[in-house]
Design a protein around this motif. Sequence first.
Motif, mmCIF file in Angstrom:
data_model
loop_
_atom_site.group_PDB
_atom_site.id
_atom_site.type_symbol
_atom_site.label_atom_id
_atom_site.label_comp_id
_atom_site.label_asym_id
_atom_site.label_seq_id
_atom_site.Cartn_x
_atom_site.Cartn_y
_atom_site.Cartn_z
ATOM 1 N N ASN A 85 -13.655 2.502 -13.800
ATOM 2 C CA ASN A 85 -12.193 2.448 -13.806
ATOM 3 C C ASN A 85 -11.583 3.703 -13.189
ATOM 4 O OD1 ASN A 85 -12.291 -0.027 -15.059
ATOM 5 N ND2 ASN A 85 -11.904 0.760 -17.116
ATOM 6 N N GLN A 86 -12.186 4.866 -13.474
ATOM 7 C CA GLN A 86 -11.705 6.111 -12.885
ATOM 8 C C GLN A 86 -11.867 6.106 -11.365
ATOM 9 O OE1 GLN A 86 -9.821 7.226 -15.495
ATOM 10 N NE2 GLN A 86 -10.405 9.297 -14.865
ATOM 11 N N LEU A 87 -13.000 5.591 -10.889
ATOM 12 C CA LEU A 87 -13.209 5.506 -9.444
ATOM 13 C C LEU A 87 -12.222 4.537 -8.803
ATOM 14 C CD1 LEU A 87 -17.064 5.536 -8.822
ATOM 15 C CD2 LEU A 87 -15.450 7.433 -8.809
ATOM 16 N N ASP A 88 -11.904 3.458 -9.500
ATOM 17 C CA ASP A 88 -10.924 2.502 -8.976
ATOM 18 C C ASP A 88 -9.562 3.169 -8.782
ATOM 19 O OD1 ASP A 88 -12.802 0.502 -8.927
ATOM 20 O OD2 ASP A 88 -12.159 -0.430 -10.795
ATOM 21 N N LEU A 89 -9.193 4.054 -9.713
ATOM 22 C CA LEU A 89 -7.925 4.774 -9.583
ATOM 23 C C LEU A 89 -7.954 5.704 -8.374
ATOM 24 C CD1 LEU A 89 -7.181 5.670 -13.323
ATOM 25 C CD2 LEU A 89 -6.001 3.978 -11.898
ATOM 26 N N LEU A 90 -9.091 6.370 -8.160
ATOM 27 C CA LEU A 90 -9.224 7.238 -6.988
ATOM 28 C C LEU A 90 -9.159 6.415 -5.705
ATOM 29 C CD1 LEU A 90 -11.994 9.805 -8.017
ATOM 30 C CD2 LEU A 90 -9.527 10.167 -7.915
ATOM 31 N N ASP A 91 -9.832 5.251 -5.715
ATOM 32 C CA ASP A 91 -9.808 4.388 -4.537
ATOM 33 C C ASP A 91 -8.381 3.976 -4.196
ATOM 34 O OD1 ASP A 91 -12.519 4.510 -4.223
ATOM 35 O OD2 ASP A 91 -12.930 2.581 -5.172
ATOM 36 N N ASP A 118 -6.961 2.887 2.361
ATOM 37 C CA ASP A 118 -5.912 2.110 3.003
ATOM 38 C C ASP A 118 -5.776 0.769 2.286
ATOM 39 O OD1 ASP A 118 -4.124 1.395 5.303
ATOM 40 O OD2 ASP A 118 -5.698 -0.097 5.614
ATOM 41 N N THR A 119 -4.561 0.392 1.959
ATOM 42 C CA THR A 119 -4.353 -0.794 1.119
ATOM 43 C C THR A 119 -4.764 -2.089 1.815
ATOM 44 O OG1 THR A 119 -2.044 -0.865 1.855
ATOM 45 C CG2 THR A 119 -2.494 0.242 -0.227
ATOM 46 N N LEU A 120 -4.706 -2.144 3.135
ATOM 47 C CA LEU A 120 -5.065 -3.370 3.849
ATOM 48 C C LEU A 120 -6.568 -3.446 4.118
ATOM 49 C CD1 LEU A 120 -4.270 -5.977 5.354
ATOM 50 C CD2 LEU A 120 -3.968 -4.562 7.418
ATOM 51 N N THR A 121 -7.126 -2.414 4.740
ATOM 52 C CA THR A 121 -8.521 -2.478 5.201
ATOM 53 C C THR A 121 -9.524 -1.911 4.211
ATOM 54 O OG1 THR A 121 -8.411 -0.297 6.252
ATOM 55 C CG2 THR A 121 -7.698 -2.202 7.567
ATOM 56 N N HIS A 122 -9.057 -1.126 3.247
ATOM 57 C CA HIS A 122 -9.907 -0.440 2.272
ATOM 58 C C HIS A 122 -10.836 0.595 2.921
ATOM 59 C CE1 HIS A 122 -9.380 -3.655 -1.119
ATOM 60 N NE2 HIS A 122 -8.269 -3.026 -0.785
ATOM 61 N N LEU A 123 -10.503 1.006 4.146
ATOM 62 C CA LEU A 123 -11.140 2.190 4.709
ATOM 63 C C LEU A 123 -10.403 3.409 4.167
ATOM 64 C CD1 LEU A 123 -11.554 1.149 8.465
ATOM 65 C CD2 LEU A 123 -13.190 0.883 6.599
#
Length: 369
Positions: free
Chosen positions: A161-167, A172-177
């Motif tokens: 969950n902590q990593l998800d917050l960092l992500d 980038d919200t569209l490509t996740h790069l």
Amino acid sequence: MTAPKMSGLANLASAPDDGMLNLLGQVNAMSSSRDREQMTLRLVSAMRDVLGAVGVVLYAVSASAHGPVGALVAEASPGDAAVCGEDDEYPAVLLKADPFLAEAIRAPLGSLESHTDGVYRLALAMGDRGNPHALLVATCHEAPDPKVREAFTYVAHFYQNQLDLLDYAELDTLTHLLNRKTFDENFDRFIASSGRSLQREEGERRSESPTDPHSWLAVIDIDHFKRINDNFGHLFGDEVLLRLSDLMRKSFRLRDKLFRFGGEEFIVLLRHVSDADARLIFDRFRATVEECDFPQVGRVTASLGYSRIDTSKPAAEILGHADEALYFSKENGRNQVNGFEDLLERGLLESHEKNDNTDLQADIDALFD
């Protein structure tokens, strides 16, 4: 995996192990950290201490032509714990070669236990069930108390969950790069690790060779992207960006860094390959884009420019060199790859080192606004 219920963490104190206080301390440290490496180090250390493990390994999981593979992220033993540095190279582990790990990836509850021949193993899959992005594995002499095992699954959930917050903040919200605002920090770490590797290699070799590995920065630009948006609409334009980012993930390695810089511009930090291999890798990606079928849009091409990373130069200057090579590619027919150093050597670009890096940084920022 779903987020843990608070009652699970509340029950940690009732688990019959003196290591629970240590575990709660690690959870507290994770909650206040924004550093991935420190959080990961605490995770593998806590798993080792609480489960009494003789070994803990954290793999990053990705797909390959031969099945899921694991790249070593961190490990812990009774006397040590370490996160793998970006300049460390470990061979990928073919997970299906170990029946236990192959089954753990598909485990319906995200966890799997095995206790045979006096060896206990616990695997926790992180991410989507059946398609995890990470696998945490502990090996013990004895099976831990069920409450201790259950407690640690909550800690693993918490870590995820902590990593998800960092992500959410860094991707980038569209490509996740990786996004533009993370570039400077990632580049600093990347160039530091490149410098360490370069020092090791210089100590081992007697003279420089064209086959010596270097690190590289490439700028990728989708050709005529405005025309795509105008002719097909922004939804199809977004689909092109998504497909291109997927091709990037498949074309480059886990230890390379991939960014969406803004609009149709992307950045690649390519680690430790020779001059010839860098050109081959970048041109292979260009060809992959050209051969890909983009729904409704059809054929899409991309232009690339790249430059060798000199650890003595600032990011803005290296990025400026790669952009000059990109501009040359676009001005000379598009759908091609050019390297700054090669263009310079052939006399197709002029060397114009700037003394004021502030002006150069302003030019780069304006380019990607």
